[in-house]
Write an enzyme that holds these catalytic residues in place. Sequence first.
Site, PDB file in Angstrom:
ATOM      1  N   VAL A  33       6.678  -4.945  -2.606  1.00  0.00           N
ATOM      2  CA  VAL A  33       5.976  -3.824  -1.979  1.00  0.00           C
ATOM      3  C   VAL A  33       4.827  -4.328  -1.105  1.00  0.00           C
ATOM      4  CG1 VAL A  33       4.557  -1.791  -2.439  1.00  0.00           C
ATOM      5  CG2 VAL A  33       6.637  -2.175  -3.767  1.00  0.00           C
ATOM      6  N   HIS A  34       4.094  -5.327  -1.592  1.00  0.00           N
ATOM      7  CA  HIS A  34       3.023  -5.909  -0.781  1.00  0.00           C
ATOM      8  C   HIS A  34       3.581  -6.564   0.480  1.00  0.00           C
ATOM      9  CE1 HIS A  34       0.528  -5.345  -4.382  1.00  0.00           C
ATOM     10  NE2 HIS A  34      -0.506  -5.513  -3.593  1.00  0.00           N
ATOM     11  N   GLU A  35       4.732  -7.232   0.353  1.00  0.00           N
ATOM     12  CA  GLU A  35       5.359  -7.850   1.521  1.00  0.00           C
ATOM     13  C   GLU A  35       5.802  -6.790   2.527  1.00  0.00           C
ATOM     14  OE1 GLU A  35       6.412 -10.621   4.132  1.00  0.00           O
ATOM     15  OE2 GLU A  35       5.433 -11.049   2.216  1.00  0.00           O
TER      16      GLU A  35
END
Length: 609
Positions: free
Chosen positions: A545-547
């Site tokens: 999700v951060h990526e």
Amino acid sequence: MTKTDTSDKLSSIADKSGHRKSLIIDNEYQSSEDESIKDKSSISTQIELSDSTPSDSQLLTEEISSSDTSASTSELRSRKKRSKKRTSSDSTVTIDGLIVDVGKREKILLKRSRQLEKKPKTDTTKYLSRFNDITFKTKSSTIFESNEFYETDFFGFYVLFWLSTGFIMLNSLVHIYFENTTPFWQWTTVKLLRKDLFKVALVDSLMFATSFLAFDLQWACKKGYVTWKRFGWWAQGTYDFFYLFFWLWIPSKYCLDFPWIAKIFLVLHSLVLIMKMHSYAFYNGYLWSVYNEGLFSEDYLEKLNNDEVKLPEGHDLEKTKKILRESIAFTKYELEYQAHATSEDAGHIFDKARIDIPFDELEEDGLITFPNNITLHNFFEFSMYPTLVYTLNFPRTERIRWSYAIGKILGIFGIIFLMITIAENSLYPVVLRCEVARTLPAHERVIQYFLILIDMIPPFFMEYILTFFLIWDEILNAIAELSRFADRDFYGPWWSCVDFSEFANQWNRVVHKFLLRHVYHSSISAFNVDKKSAAIITFLLSSLVHELAMYVIFGTLRGYLLLFQMSQIPLIIMSRSKFMRGKKVLGNAICWVGFISGPSIICTLYLVF
């Protein structure tokens, strides 16, 4: 209902009852908050082993049995008439989906029994809810606002931080006023924030409105138009998937082409709404299975006692009645628990004498609130609360402290102004250097990368700290105050962490609670994985999700953030080795090095390479 359906339901309830029959119900609920995270990993199995003697469980069964048989025939028939008036989404559904893998359950029960052996004798055992991993507290102040913090010897450092920040900003503003003729509203950062502002607001409003499909689906289940087990869970999961990618596409260059600040805002808000929808839907979905099991057990037991039905072949009459009584006991306990005890200060006590009271009377008395919680007003309130985890009973404050709320709102605009000033005067020149470095040959680009990184770290770290205060201390507290949401557990003392696992738990408590319940515990119960595998799954999902957020900001898929986040796993293992054991200062220093340099390293990698 066919005999096959009835037989399947009875077999399913019997499988569950095999794990519940050794349990007793005590006069208060157990909070899993007292247990460590290690113990919580095996709690998601709906039940807890009892260290009570067999006579205890027999006593409960006898009490239920005696009270049940003492009821008059007319009273039973009146209860039957009342039960027929109830509507249920899964009333015609077989309980095949409730059949569990007994082998898997036994493994978890063995683990749990070992844990119980280590518990003090005074710790009584009870039924254990599937969703008892999170308890909401009535605490209307965060760490920096608590009396405990103001009484510590370190309070002055907090004051020093803001005074230093104010002095740095004053210094910058003085230089800007006398040396820069560009008006504030013409700054590059401000123009990025202003661009397509009304379009962004409209898209965000539509995104919020379309999240209400989660309520529509539960309302359809309540009315009996669809069933959760056969259709609801599949429809909600599919909608979540398409919801994310649709609202990723709308602000992208392929559609409206919003600036990167608008894109990341909309993506993060869409992720928040998806987590809210998921928690609301699957929590209520679990309650549908419990509620309908209870309705079936109560209705069928009544019919058996009145000789109105013939028991399917292969089922013993007395054993079936006992199983149905145990099913009724558990389902009423669970529904009362979810209606009251998920709030720490609820003070609700379960009285086992209420096992004989029909479900509809418990609902009328407010002891069971499901499925009456499925209303538009209830879902709207949940959508406004600064939490991603749904429950039936949230703690509320008595009133809105308007002076506090106004102070937080002013703090939001003040911190945003500070962040804009740093971005315009310290970060933007470095970003321009990154664009130039990006055109250089590879070997020269590497040299420039390290030079740029040295200049990137101070302003970017300042933005990092201000982002923390902006979101978790100002925005969430302002929303909580205006919505009268009493639990302000938005973050923990992450600045004192000694490993990155502790940091992940403390930096963002709101998301951590969602991951704990709907990813970590769900992985263990749904996929039968061990604690380490569940932790890796949770870590990997968070990293992906951060990526995705980095892809939205920079428009490239490089995997730098994913690589750095997953590299925390060996660092966590190292921090728990014999060499690091007891070395809190060294562990905290390693964490701070990561806090200070990590975000800048990642950002510069995306900008230069």
